[in-house]
Scaffold this motif. Structure first.
Motif, PDB file in Angstrom:
ATOM      1  N   LEU A 281       0.915  -1.357  -0.152  1.00  0.00           N
ATOM      2  CA  LEU A 281       0.054  -0.093   0.077  1.00  0.00           C
ATOM      3  C   LEU A 281       0.817   1.097  -0.080  1.00  0.00           C
ATOM      4  CD1 LEU A 281      -2.756  -0.993   2.572  1.00  0.00           C
ATOM      5  CD2 LEU A 281      -2.966  -0.906  -0.098  1.00  0.00           C
ATOM      6  N   ARG A 282       2.176   1.133   0.802  1.00  0.00           N
ATOM      7  CA  ARG A 282       2.814   2.417   0.840  1.00  0.00           C
ATOM      8  C   ARG A 282       3.597   2.664  -0.670  1.00  0.00           C
ATOM      9  NH1 ARG A 282       6.586   2.624   6.334  1.00  0.00           N
ATOM     10  NH2 ARG A 282       4.856   3.025   7.555  1.00  0.00           N
ATOM     11  N   ILE A 283       3.858   1.434  -1.321  1.00  0.00           N
ATOM     12  CA  ILE A 283       4.469   1.652  -2.697  1.00  0.00           C
ATOM     13  C   ILE A 283       3.598   2.350  -3.671  1.00  0.00           C
ATOM     14  CG2 ILE A 283       5.502   0.301  -4.384  1.00  0.00           C
ATOM     15  CD1 ILE A 283       6.692  -1.706  -2.198  1.00  0.00           C
ATOM     16  N   VAL A 284       2.275   1.729  -3.700  1.00  0.00           N
ATOM     17  CA  VAL A 284       1.475   2.105  -4.423  1.00  0.00           C
ATOM     18  C   VAL A 284       0.899   3.518  -4.167  1.00  0.00           C
ATOM     19  CG1 VAL A 284      -0.961   1.907  -5.183  1.00  0.00           C
ATOM     20  CG2 VAL A 284       0.432  -0.216  -4.968  1.00  0.00           C
ATOM     21  N   GLY A 285       0.835   3.743  -2.840  1.00  0.00           N
ATOM     22  CA  GLY A 285       0.682   5.337  -2.645  1.00  0.00           C
ATOM     23  C   GLY A 285       1.619   6.363  -3.215  1.00  0.00           C
ATOM     24  N   LEU A 286       2.876   5.958  -2.973  1.00  0.00           N
ATOM     25  CA  LEU A 286       3.869   6.738  -3.465  1.00  0.00           C
ATOM     26  C   LEU A 286       3.827   7.023  -5.039  1.00  0.00           C
ATOM     27  CD1 LEU A 286       6.578   8.236  -2.800  1.00  0.00           C
ATOM     28  CD2 LEU A 286       7.561   6.141  -2.870  1.00  0.00           C
ATOM     29  N   VAL A 287       3.592   5.799  -5.816  1.00  0.00           N
ATOM     30  CA  VAL A 287       3.455   5.765  -7.311  1.00  0.00           C
ATOM     31  C   VAL A 287       2.193   6.772  -7.543  1.00  0.00           C
ATOM     32  CG1 VAL A 287       2.949   4.602  -9.202  1.00  0.00           C
ATOM     33  CG2 VAL A 287       4.475   3.650  -7.515  1.00  0.00           C
ATOM     34  N   GLU A 288       1.054   6.543  -6.966  1.00  0.00           N
ATOM     35  CA  GLU A 288       0.013   7.385  -7.264  1.00  0.00           C
ATOM     36  C   GLU A 288       0.183   8.940  -6.997  1.00  0.00           C
ATOM     37  OE1 GLU A 288      -3.725   4.444  -5.977  1.00  0.00           O
ATOM     38  OE2 GLU A 288      -2.799   5.526  -4.511  1.00  0.00           O
ATOM     39  N   SER A 289       0.970   9.167  -5.846  1.00  0.00           N
ATOM     40  CA  SER A 289       1.388  10.536  -5.776  1.00  0.00           C
ATOM     41  C   SER A 289       2.341  11.032  -6.922  1.00  0.00           C
ATOM     42  CB  SER A 289       2.079  10.801  -4.402  1.00  0.00           C
ATOM     43  OG  SER A 289       1.249  10.580  -3.519  1.00  0.00           O
ATOM     44  N   ALA A 290       3.006  10.298  -7.459  1.00  0.00           N
ATOM     45  CA  ALA A 290       4.186  10.653  -8.673  1.00  0.00           C
ATOM     46  C   ALA A 290       2.995  10.785  -9.729  1.00  0.00           C
ATOM     47  CB  ALA A 290       5.165   9.714  -8.806  1.00  0.00           C
ATOM     48  N   ALA A 291       2.267   9.944 -10.082  1.00  0.00           N
ATOM     49  CA  ALA A 291       1.174   9.954 -11.317  1.00  0.00           C
ATOM     50  C   ALA A 291       0.329  10.984 -11.267  1.00  0.00           C
ATOM     51  CB  ALA A 291       0.202   8.713 -11.230  1.00  0.00           C
ATOM     52  N   GLU A 292      -0.268  11.465  -9.934  1.00  0.00           N
ATOM     53  CA  GLU A 292      -0.833  12.828  -9.946  1.00  0.00           C
ATOM     54  C   GLU A 292      -0.239  14.011 -10.354  1.00  0.00           C
ATOM     55  OE1 GLU A 292      -3.255  15.234  -6.391  1.00  0.00           O
ATOM     56  OE2 GLU A 292      -2.833  13.155  -5.887  1.00  0.00           O
ATOM     57  N   PHE A 293       1.243  14.081  -9.794  1.00  0.00           N
ATOM     58  CA  PHE A 293       1.920  15.291 -10.095  1.00  0.00           C
ATOM     59  C   PHE A 293       2.302  15.332 -11.652  1.00  0.00           C
ATOM     60  CE2 PHE A 293       6.400  16.624 -11.040  1.00  0.00           C
ATOM     61  CZ  PHE A 293       6.114  17.961 -10.821  1.00  0.00           C
ATOM     62  N   ALA A 294       2.440  14.181 -12.272  1.00  0.00           N
ATOM     63  CA  ALA A 294       2.900  14.054 -13.521  1.00  0.00           C
ATOM     64  C   ALA A 294       1.583  14.421 -14.363  1.00  0.00           C
ATOM     65  CB  ALA A 294       3.162  12.538 -13.988  1.00  0.00           C
ATOM     66  N   ALA A 295       0.424  13.954 -13.807  1.00  0.00           N
ATOM     67  CA  ALA A 295      -0.875  14.651 -14.629  1.00  0.00           C
ATOM     68  C   ALA A 295      -0.939  16.281 -14.598  1.00  0.00           C
ATOM     69  CB  ALA A 295      -2.113  13.939 -14.067  1.00  0.00           C
ATOM     70  N   GLU A 296      -0.412  16.638 -13.621  1.00  0.00           N
ATOM     71  CA  GLU A 296      -0.413  18.217 -13.570  1.00  0.00           C
ATOM     72  C   GLU A 296       0.645  19.010 -14.510  1.00  0.00           C
ATOM     73  OE1 GLU A 296       0.261  18.980  -9.332  1.00  0.00           O
ATOM     74  OE2 GLU A 296      -1.909  18.218  -8.758  1.00  0.00           O
ATOM     75  N   VAL A 297       1.927  18.290 -14.520  1.00  0.00           N
ATOM     76  CA  VAL A 297       2.807  19.133 -15.545  1.00  0.00           C
ATOM     77  C   VAL A 297       3.285  18.717 -16.639  1.00  0.00           C
ATOM     78  CG1 VAL A 297       3.996  19.753 -13.265  1.00  0.00           C
ATOM     79  CG2 VAL A 297       4.750  17.640 -14.279  1.00  0.00           C
ATOM     80  N   LEU A 298       2.647  17.145 -17.024  1.00  0.00           N
ATOM     81  CA  LEU A 298       3.093  16.812 -18.398  1.00  0.00           C
ATOM     82  C   LEU A 298       2.528  17.481 -19.757  1.00  0.00           C
ATOM     83  CD1 LEU A 298       3.007  12.914 -18.077  1.00  0.00           C
ATOM     84  CD2 LEU A 298       5.132  14.360 -18.523  1.00  0.00           C
TER      85      LEU A 298
END
Length: 227
Positions: free
Chosen positions: A153-170
């Motif tokens: 769950l921690r690993i997935v949560g970290l990836v989800e945060s990275a994906a959310e950031f990517a969606a904001e800047v890509l």
């Protein structure tokens, strides 16, 4: 020393003193890892450089002139590959990197030591980028507790945060690449990525240790929906 099945000399580390068995096994694996030895010869900061190199050679997402964000960059293997391939060494592209740990300077890489999960991190990163990004890549790994379900769950949560950031800047057509581990915990993440990108797949480069559950999710063709 003894030779392994490939004919290479195998280094055996003795136990004793304060060295734990787990430390002995880790050190033995590092000393006998051909990618670790090759990284030293090629001047790469880590064996991880070969993972990104292989994934890019097969999928062609790093291109000259691009802006790349490297999350969890230390010790810098991925940043080295990215800087070379986008041309930031010649001032063509740009590589922005962050990590909790310090990272010695890499030519062509703009680095800041910070915690990606800090609430101020996204704004600091946007300021460093100075606009949109073409690639957001993450080799971050969450600290483990030893409890498998909690760690997943921690690993997935970290990836989800990275994906959310990517969606904001890509930028439109951009790429998101992140380390995940084989589990059923990332179903929601994959569903979201498939909505946001034209192509989503799991990849496991040869440089990833075969006994590891490590793999990467590669999402290409970002469908920008920001207003």
């Amino acid at each position: 020393m003894a030779k392994d099945t490939t004919g290479r000399l195998h280094v055996t580390v003795k136990t004793g003193g304060k060295r734990k068995l787990s430390s002995k096994l880790w050190l033995e694996r590092q000393l006998n890892d051909p990618y670790v030895a090759q990284a030293k010869r090629d001047g790469f900061r880590s064996r991880a450089a070969y993972k990104l190199q292989e994934m890019d050679e097969k999928n062609r997402f790093l291109k000259a002139g691009q802006v790349v964000v490297d999350l969890g960059a230390a010790p810098g293997g991925w940043s080295q590959i990215a800087a070379k391939r986008v041309g930031s060494l010649e001032g063509k592209g740009k590589v922005v990197a962050i990590d909790l740990l310090e990272m010695p300077e890499i030519p062509g890489v703009d680095f800041a030591q910070m915690d990606f999960l800090d609430e101020k991190a996204p704004d600091r990163l946007r300021a460093m980028i100075g606009g949109g990004a073409d690639i957001v890549m993450s080799d971050m790994a969450a600290n483990t507790t030893g409890h498998r379900k909690t760690d997943q769950l921690r690993i997935v949560g970290l990836v989800e945060s990275a994906a959310e950031f990517a969606a904001e800047v890509l930028n439109p057509g951009g790429t998101f690449l992140a380390k995940v581990f084989q589990s059923g915990a990332d179903a929601d993440l994959l569903a979201q990525l498939k909505r946001d990108y034209t192509t989503v797949k799991h990849v496991k480069p040869a440089a990833s240790r075969q006994d590891s559950s490590e793999r990467y999710v590669l999402a290409m063709g970002f469908r920008a929906s920001r207003e």
